[in-house]
Design an enzyme around this catalytic site. Structure first.
Site, PDB file in Angstrom:
ATOM      1  CD  GLU A  45      -3.318  67.573  65.563  1.00 11.94           C
ATOM      2  OE1 GLU A  45      -2.478  67.258  64.710  1.00 11.94           O
ATOM      3  OE2 GLU A  45      -3.426  66.984  66.652  1.00 11.94           O
ATOM      4  CE1 TYR A 130      -1.206  62.358  61.883  1.00 16.24           C
ATOM      5  CE2 TYR A 130      -1.192  64.737  62.197  1.00 16.24           C
ATOM      6  CZ  TYR A 130      -0.990  63.464  62.688  1.00 16.24           C
ATOM      7  OH  TYR A 130      -0.596  63.287  63.989  1.00 16.24           O
ATOM      8  CG  ASP A 148       2.183  60.073  63.544  1.00 18.59           C
ATOM      9  OD1 ASP A 148       2.369  58.862  63.829  1.00 18.59           O
ATOM     10  OD2 ASP A 148       2.185  60.961  64.409  1.00 18.59           O
TER      11      ASP A 148
END
Length: 305
Positions: A45, A130, A148
């Protein structure tokens, strides 16, 4: 949560089933989709932020070969982690520093075990909402609906959701089947990545939502406004990266040794000279990436260790 069901089709269960079946039948294969290890997912990520996934795959595998666990990363020399980040062009070098510090927190504060909730994961250095939600979803199946840029575009086109963050969050949460954040968030991001891109490929990608999609019905494939990324070429970010990469090759260097090596138009007293370079070094020092030392014969810089 504000009321959002009116934005969604009456047969929301059919919408959910269609997307999950489409995803499970055929989706892009990435190695981080084949693991539930939170460390491996966190690395993917952080690397994926503003970096092409094709580049991330190679870097991710090499990173994990070198530092296969959070404990290995926590024990590493931070300058080596930063140098790896720079060598693989993975964006802002402070992400490498934060990742290194987060690994240390997992080891020192959590007994080597990752927190399992988005809220707990946000306590880790550099892990924002996020990223925390992504790790909670993909490692522990314990996340919220992801929102997103891709997901906003899908919801805006498919269900005419207003271009408003709260509306997107409400619609995304209403759609996600309870207890299935892992498959759902992967699936809806995949939809935005392969079928509902900036230029859509509805029929070619076999979009499972065509029968409900407002954009497909009307032919209006506009999308929410997306902030334009500043150009990397010639940016301070580019030159900061060059400085870090250069210092990784030397114990220390003076300003007039660094300058000509990072830009051809460096002139000690010019617009891009010592004052400009010192500003870059001060920024990097603030980010705890380099150390700057004043000496009688001038300023020297080295990577922080």
């Amino acid at each position: 949560m504000s009321e959002s069901p009116e934005l969604l089709p009456d047969d929301a269960d059919a919408v959910r089933t269609a997307l999950v079946e489409w995803y499970e039948a055929s989706h892009r294969s990435f190695p981080w989709r084949e693991t539930t290890d939170p460390y491996e997912i966190l690395v993917s990520e952080v690397m994926s932020q503003q970096t092409q996934l094709s580049r991330v795959e190679t870097a991710w595998a090499e990173f994990l070969e070198r530092w296969p666990t959070a404990a290995d990363l926590a024990a590493a020399d931070r300058s080596e982690v930063v140098a790896f980040w720079t060598d693989h062009s993975l964006g802002y070098n402070n992400r490498a520093r934060y990742l290194h510090e987060a690994a240390g927190q997992v080891v020192d504060d959590h007994g080597g075990e990752f927190p399992e909730t988005p809220e707990g994961l946000q306590d880790l250095q550099g892990v924002g909402p996020y990223t925390a939600n992504a790790v909670a979803s993909f490692a522990f199946n314990n996340g919220d609906a992801v929102v997103d840029t891709n997901v906003k575009r899908v919801l805006y086109r498919a269900f005419d959701v207003p271009d408003d963050d709260a509306a997107f969050e409400d619609a995304a949460a209403e759609l996600m089947p309870e207890g299935r954040s892992r498959v759902w968030n992967n699936a809806i991001m995949e939809l935005g990545g392969v079928a509902c891109e900036k230029t859509p490929s509805c029929d070619e990608a076999g979009c499972p939502w065509r029968q409900w999609c407002h954009a497909y019905e009307t032919g209006d494939f506009t999308a929410p406004d997306v902030p334009t990324q500043p150009s990397f070429e010639g940016s301070r970010r580019q030159f900061r990266g060059r400085v870090v990469k250069l210092l990784g090759e030397y114990d220390e260097l003076g300003l007039d040794e660094i300058g000509p090596r990072i830009r051809v138009d460096y002139a000690p007293e010019g617009e891009y000279g010592r004052e400009w370079l010192r500003g870059l070094l001060d920024d990097l020092e603030d980010d705890e990436l380099v150390e700057v030392e004043e000496r009688e014969n001038g300023v020297v810089a080295r990577l922080q260790r």
